[in-house]
Write a protein that holds these residues in place. Structure first.
Motif, short mmCIF file in Angstrom:
data_model
loop_
_atom_site.label_atom_id
_atom_site.label_comp_id
_atom_site.label_asym_id
_atom_site.label_seq_id
_atom_site.Cartn_x
_atom_site.Cartn_y
_atom_site.Cartn_z
N CYS A 67 0.81 -1.22 0.00
CA CYS A 67 0.00 0.00 0.00
C CYS A 67 0.85 1.28 0.00
O CYS A 67 0.43 2.29 -0.54
CB CYS A 67 -0.93 0.02 1.22
SG CYS A 67 -2.13 -1.31 1.23
N SER A 68 2.02 1.20 0.61
CA SER A 68 2.84 2.41 0.71
C SER A 68 3.24 2.95 -0.65
O SER A 68 3.57 4.13 -0.78
CB SER A 68 4.07 2.14 1.57
OG SER A 68 4.86 1.13 0.99
N SER A 69 3.20 2.13 -1.69
CA SER A 69 3.55 2.60 -3.04
C SER A 69 2.32 2.70 -3.94
O SER A 69 2.44 2.85 -5.15
CB SER A 69 4.58 1.66 -3.67
OG SER A 69 4.04 0.36 -3.77
N CYS A 70 1.14 2.64 -3.34
CA CYS A 70 -0.10 2.66 -4.13
C CYS A 70 -0.70 4.06 -4.15
O CYS A 70 -0.66 4.79 -3.17
CB CYS A 70 -1.11 1.68 -3.51
SG CYS A 70 -2.69 1.61 -4.38
N ARG A 71 -1.31 4.40 -5.25
CA ARG A 71 -1.91 5.74 -5.40
C ARG A 71 -3.13 5.93 -4.50
O ARG A 71 -3.53 7.06 -4.22
CB ARG A 71 -2.29 5.99 -6.85
CG ARG A 71 -3.39 5.07 -7.35
CD ARG A 71 -3.75 5.33 -8.77
NE ARG A 71 -4.29 6.67 -8.91
CZ ARG A 71 -5.00 7.08 -9.93
NH1 ARG A 71 -5.22 6.27 -10.94
NH2 ARG A 71 -5.49 8.29 -9.98
N TYR A 72 -3.73 4.87 -4.04
CA TYR A 72 -4.93 4.98 -3.21
C TYR A 72 -4.61 5.07 -1.71
O TYR A 72 -5.52 5.19 -0.90
CB TYR A 72 -5.86 3.79 -3.43
CG TYR A 72 -6.37 3.69 -4.84
CD1 TYR A 72 -7.24 4.64 -5.35
CD2 TYR A 72 -5.96 2.65 -5.66
CE1 TYR A 72 -7.69 4.56 -6.65
CE2 TYR A 72 -6.40 2.56 -6.97
CZ TYR A 72 -7.27 3.52 -7.46
OH TYR A 72 -7.71 3.45 -8.75
N PHE A 73 -3.34 5.02 -1.38
CA PHE A 73 -2.96 5.01 0.03
C PHE A 73 -2.79 6.44 0.55
O PHE A 73 -2.03 7.23 0.00
CB PHE A 73 -1.65 4.24 0.21
CG PHE A 73 -1.25 4.04 1.65
CD1 PHE A 73 -2.07 3.38 2.53
CD2 PHE A 73 -0.04 4.53 2.11
CE1 PHE A 73 -1.71 3.19 3.85
CE2 PHE A 73 0.34 4.34 3.42
CZ PHE A 73 -0.50 3.67 4.29
N ASP A 74 -3.53 6.77 1.61
CA ASP A 74 -3.41 8.08 2.26
C ASP A 74 -2.50 7.92 3.49
O ASP A 74 -2.91 7.33 4.49
CB ASP A 74 -4.79 8.57 2.67
CG ASP A 74 -4.75 9.93 3.36
OD1 ASP A 74 -3.64 10.47 3.55
OD2 ASP A 74 -5.83 10.43 3.72
N VAL A 75 -1.30 8.44 3.38
CA VAL A 75 -0.30 8.27 4.44
C VAL A 75 -0.75 8.93 5.74
O VAL A 75 -0.56 8.38 6.83
CB VAL A 75 1.06 8.85 4.00
CG1 VAL A 75 2.06 8.78 5.12
CG2 VAL A 75 1.56 8.11 2.77
N THR A 76 -1.38 10.09 5.67
CA THR A 76 -1.73 10.83 6.88
C THR A 76 -2.76 10.09 7.73
O THR A 76 -2.79 10.24 8.95
CB THR A 76 -2.28 12.23 6.55
OG1 THR A 76 -3.44 12.09 5.73
CG2 THR A 76 -1.23 13.06 5.84
N ALA A 77 -3.60 9.29 7.10
CA ALA A 77 -4.63 8.55 7.84
C ALA A 77 -4.33 7.06 7.89
O ALA A 77 -5.08 6.31 8.50
CB ALA A 77 -6.00 8.79 7.21
N VAL A 78 -3.26 6.62 7.21
CA VAL A 78 -2.94 5.20 7.05
C VAL A 78 -4.20 4.48 6.57
O VAL A 78 -4.71 3.57 7.20
CB VAL A 78 -2.38 4.58 8.34
CG1 VAL A 78 -1.82 3.19 8.08
CG2 VAL A 78 -1.30 5.45 8.94
#
Ligand code: SF4
Length: 112
Positions: A67-78
């Motif tokens: 997920c860390s390299s996916c466009r759908y992943f929002d890092v701020t909300a994990v």
């Protein structure tokens, strides 16, 4: 992340009436010192610590999952924004099937 914001708001909502009450008791200059100190000690410092704990808890998910390299992943909300679920080290909401690479800035500008 929402939990950090929620508890910061709660602490702020509790501190404001307390400072309002203390305003009538303390000398004005002392009240300013107490206010600034308590805003830092009750609101800002715990929020910083809470955020660091959040970062530490989710560090592996943010850096080491598909997920860390996916466009759908929002890092701020994990959060996986496509499935509206939180992935973890043992669970990917899509099972890896809907992974799409993140676009870099140059690719985003070409699309516009
Ligand atoms: S679509 Fe799949 S790979 Fe991408 S963030 Fe969601 S669960 Fe992760």
């Amino acid at each position: 992340m929402g939990e950090v914001v929620f508890w910061t708001i709660i602490r702020t909502a509790i501190l404001i009436p307390v400072l309002w009450f203390v305003y009538g008791i303390l000398d004005y200059q002392l009240w300013w010192i107490v206010s600034l100190t308590s805003v830092y000690g009750v609101i800002i410092h715990p929020a910083i610590i809470h955020y660091r704990l959040f970062e530490e808890k989710n560090k592996d998910i943010i850096e080491s999952t598909l997920c860390s390299s996916c466009r759908y992943f929002d890092v701020t909300a994990v959060l996986c924004t496509k499935y509206d679920e939180h992935p973890d080290m043992n669970y990917l909401p899509c099972g890896g099937l809907d992974w799409e690479p993140k676009q870099n800035k140059n690719e985003e500008n070409l699309i516009r």
